[in-house]
Design an enzyme around this catalytic site. Structure first.
Site, PDB file in Angstrom:
ATOM      1  N   SER A   9       3.043  10.686   2.553  1.00 35.38           N
ATOM      2  CA  SER A   9       3.016   9.363   1.926  1.00 35.38           C
ATOM      3  C   SER A   9       3.824   9.411   0.645  1.00 35.38           C
ATOM      4  O   SER A   9       3.505  10.184  -0.268  1.00 35.38           O
ATOM      5  CB  SER A   9       1.581   8.965   1.604  1.00 35.38           C
ATOM      6  OG  SER A   9       1.605   7.942   0.628  1.00 35.38           O
ATOM      7  N   HIS A  34       5.505   8.024   5.604  1.00 36.39           N
ATOM      8  CA  HIS A  34       4.445   7.020   5.465  1.00 36.39           C
ATOM      9  C   HIS A  34       4.710   6.196   4.206  1.00 36.39           C
ATOM     10  O   HIS A  34       4.866   6.751   3.115  1.00 36.39           O
ATOM     11  CB  HIS A  34       3.089   7.723   5.404  1.00 36.39           C
ATOM     12  CG  HIS A  34       1.918   6.784   5.386  1.00 36.39           C
ATOM     13  ND1 HIS A  34       1.420   6.203   6.526  1.00 36.39           N
ATOM     14  CD2 HIS A  34       1.149   6.328   4.365  1.00 36.39           C
ATOM     15  CE1 HIS A  34       0.385   5.443   6.221  1.00 36.39           C
ATOM     16  NE2 HIS A  34       0.198   5.486   4.911  1.00 36.39           N
ATOM     17  N   ASP A  36       3.442   3.168   1.840  1.00 39.90           N
ATOM     18  CA  ASP A  36       2.254   2.402   1.469  1.00 39.90           C
ATOM     19  C   ASP A  36       2.612   1.145   0.683  1.00 39.90           C
ATOM     20  O   ASP A  36       3.124   1.228  -0.436  1.00 39.90           O
ATOM     21  CB  ASP A  36       1.323   3.274   0.615  1.00 39.90           C
ATOM     22  CG  ASP A  36       0.597   4.317   1.451  1.00 39.90           C
ATOM     23  OD1 ASP A  36      -0.021   3.931   2.456  1.00 39.90           O
ATOM     24  OD2 ASP A  36       0.652   5.509   1.097  1.00 39.90           O
ATOM     25  N   MET A  38       1.235  -2.095  -1.186  1.00 34.10           N
ATOM     26  CA  MET A  38       0.028  -2.662  -1.812  1.00 34.10           C
ATOM     27  C   MET A  38       0.417  -3.892  -2.614  1.00 34.10           C
ATOM     28  O   MET A  38       1.459  -3.900  -3.268  1.00 34.10           O
ATOM     29  CB  MET A  38      -0.618  -1.627  -2.727  1.00 34.10           C
ATOM     30  CG  MET A  38      -0.961  -0.328  -2.019  1.00 34.10           C
ATOM     31  SD  MET A  38      -1.829   0.788  -3.112  1.00 34.10           S
ATOM     32  CE  MET A  38      -1.889   2.273  -2.089  1.00 34.10           C
ATOM     33  N   HIS A  67       2.538   1.053   6.127  1.00 34.01           N
ATOM     34  CA  HIS A  67       1.104   0.768   6.072  1.00 34.01           C
ATOM     35  C   HIS A  67       0.922  -0.420   5.139  1.00 34.01           C
ATOM     36  O   HIS A  67       1.010  -0.282   3.924  1.00 34.01           O
ATOM     37  CB  HIS A  67       0.378   2.031   5.568  1.00 34.01           C
ATOM     38  CG  HIS A  67      -1.074   1.832   5.309  1.00 34.01           C
ATOM     39  ND1 HIS A  67      -1.843   2.762   4.639  1.00 34.01           N
ATOM     40  CD2 HIS A  67      -1.918   0.815   5.623  1.00 34.01           C
ATOM     41  CE1 HIS A  67      -3.091   2.333   4.563  1.00 34.01           C
ATOM     42  NE2 HIS A  67      -3.159   1.153   5.136  1.00 34.01           N
ATOM     43  N   MET A  69      -1.029  -2.896   3.123  1.00 30.55           N
ATOM     44  CA  MET A  69      -2.303  -3.226   2.484  1.00 30.55           C
ATOM     45  C   MET A  69      -2.056  -4.529   1.735  1.00 30.55           C
ATOM     46  O   MET A  69      -2.015  -4.573   0.494  1.00 30.55           O
ATOM     47  CB  MET A  69      -2.730  -2.081   1.544  1.00 30.55           C
ATOM     48  CG  MET A  69      -3.182  -0.847   2.321  1.00 30.55           C
ATOM     49  SD  MET A  69      -3.185   0.646   1.310  1.00 30.55           S
ATOM     50  CE  MET A  69      -1.493   1.187   1.545  1.00 30.55           C
ATOM     51  N   MET A 138      -8.635   5.070   7.844  1.00 29.81           N
ATOM     52  CA  MET A 138      -8.633   5.439   6.430  1.00 29.81           C
ATOM     53  C   MET A 138      -9.790   6.401   6.166  1.00 29.81           C
ATOM     54  O   MET A 138     -10.938   6.111   6.512  1.00 29.81           O
ATOM     55  CB  MET A 138      -8.822   4.200   5.541  1.00 29.81           C
ATOM     56  CG  MET A 138      -7.693   3.189   5.551  1.00 29.81           C
ATOM     57  SD  MET A 138      -6.086   3.873   5.135  1.00 29.81           S
ATOM     58  CE  MET A 138      -6.366   4.449   3.459  1.00 29.81           C
ATOM     59  N   ASP A 176      -5.635   8.901   7.216  1.00 29.50           N
ATOM     60  CA  ASP A 176      -4.947   8.665   5.942  1.00 29.50           C
ATOM     61  C   ASP A 176      -5.931   8.727   4.779  1.00 29.50           C
ATOM     62  O   ASP A 176      -6.834   7.885   4.674  1.00 29.50           O
ATOM     63  CB  ASP A 176      -4.282   7.278   6.005  1.00 29.50           C
ATOM     64  CG  ASP A 176      -3.476   6.930   4.759  1.00 29.50           C
ATOM     65  OD1 ASP A 176      -3.349   7.784   3.860  1.00 29.50           O
ATOM     66  OD2 ASP A 176      -2.958   5.798   4.707  1.00 29.50           O
TER      67      ASP A 176
HETATM   68  C1  DX5 Z   1      -4.131   5.004   0.119  1.00 32.75           C
HETATM   69  C2  DX5 Z   1      -2.875   5.213   0.915  1.00 32.75           C
HETATM   70  C3  DX5 Z   1      -2.616   6.625   1.311  1.00 32.75           C
HETATM   71  C4  DX5 Z   1      -2.439   7.568   0.149  1.00 32.75           C
HETATM   72  C5  DX5 Z   1      -2.785   8.945   0.591  1.00 32.75           C
HETATM   73  O1  DX5 Z   1      -4.404   3.643   0.028  1.00 32.75           O
HETATM   74  O2  DX5 Z   1      -2.929   4.471   2.116  1.00 32.75           O
HETATM   75  O3  DX5 Z   1      -1.529   6.713   2.207  1.00 32.75           O
HETATM   76  O4  DX5 Z   1      -1.157   7.568  -0.351  1.00 32.75           O
HETATM   77  O5  DX5 Z   1      -2.720   9.766  -0.522  1.00 32.75           O
HETATM   78  P1  DX5 Z   1      -3.504  11.141  -0.583  1.00 32.75           P
HETATM   79  O6  DX5 Z   1      -3.011  12.005   0.527  1.00 32.75           O
HETATM   80  O7  DX5 Z   1      -3.171  11.639  -1.931  1.00 32.75           O
HETATM   81  O8  DX5 Z   1      -4.984  10.817  -0.404  1.00 32.75           O
HETATM   82 ZN    ZN Z   2      -1.408   4.798   3.727  1.00 32.06          ZN
END
Ligand code: DX5
Ligand code: ZN
Length: 221
Positions: A9, A34, A36, A38, A67, A69, A138, A176
């Site tokens: 990620s 990956h 992310d 947000m 991903h 969010m 998750m 994840d």
């Molecule tokens: C959290 C993200 C993850 C995060 C994982 O909301 O979806 O992908 O980056 O990070 P680690 O591996 O540090 O938990």
């Molecule tokens: Zn993620």
């Protein structure tokens, strides 16, 4: 050994030199990037969008796994497809019409998947198994990297593995949050085949050493 995939990620990468970071992590053995997204609405944090996806796309050949969010979901899907995403997943409670959103992702040429938070029930799966290419579980609450793996997720992984096997379909099962060298094998034993890891990889000086150690653990499963 099963066909395991490691998906770093970039949330924990150095954003001031992201192109170099994704190239380095792929050279170190990453199978997937990956990504992310947000929105400071669905989750209490704000990260990156299609422009950044487009900017890293030429740097790597591996699939980019977006991903989402975000809420709402649909408006941003075509933008990510145009920006070079290969996989797009979203949280079912963030979409008013889950079936339509899955179809929208596929119509835009991407693999589609649902993401389940630690406390989100799996019942959506009953109705859309035939539209899924990936299921993302998750193992932390979404919003931040560097949190601890929630052990209850292992039961959920096993439950989803059973549903996938019963469906007879080729659906990736990704986990994840809080995945490290010392718990990746446990997640694999429960049935996961794709492992997101942010802080475990980008937080370390030698990406290859971590990815090799993860593969070493997976080889023992
Ligand atoms: C959290 C993200 C993850 C995060 C994982 O909301 O979806 O992908 O980056 O990070 P680690 O591996 O540090 O938990
Ligand atoms: Zn993620």
């Amino acid at each position: 050994m099963a066909n395991y995939r490691i998906a770093p990620s970039i949330l924990s990468a150095d954003f001031s030199r992201l192109g170099e970071e994704v190239r380095n992590v792929v050279t170190a053995g990453a199978d997937i990037i990956h990504f992310d997204v947000m929105d400071n609405h669905y989750v209490p944090n704000l990260t990156i969008g299609p422009l950044v996806c487009e900017a890293i796309r030429p740097h790597v050949q591996v699939p980019i796994d977006v991903h989402l969010m975000v809420k709402p979901v649909d408006r941003i899907v075509p933008d990510f497809a145009k920006a070079g995403a290969n996989i797009i997943t979203f949280h079912p409670e963030a979409s008013e019409h889950v079936d339509r959103t899955l179809q929208l992702i596929r119509d835009n040429g991407c693999k589609a998947g649902l993401v389940f938070n630690p406390a989100t029930p799996l019942h959506y799966l009953e109705h859309v198994m035939d539209k899924l290419d990936i299921i993302l579980l998750m193992s932390v609450n979404p919003g931040f990297g560097g949190q601890s793996f929630i052990p209850h997720t292992l039961k959920k992984i096993a439950a989803v593995r059973k549903l996938i096997n019963e469906s007879g379909r080729d659906i990736m099962l990704e986990v994840d949050g809080g995945i490290k060298v010392d718990n990746i094998a446990e997640a694999a034993r429960a049935g996961a085949d794709t492992f997101v890891a942010g802080s475990a990889i980008f937080g370390k000086p030698d990406y290859k050493a971590v990815i090799d150690a993860m593969r070493g653990e997976l080889a023992k499963v």
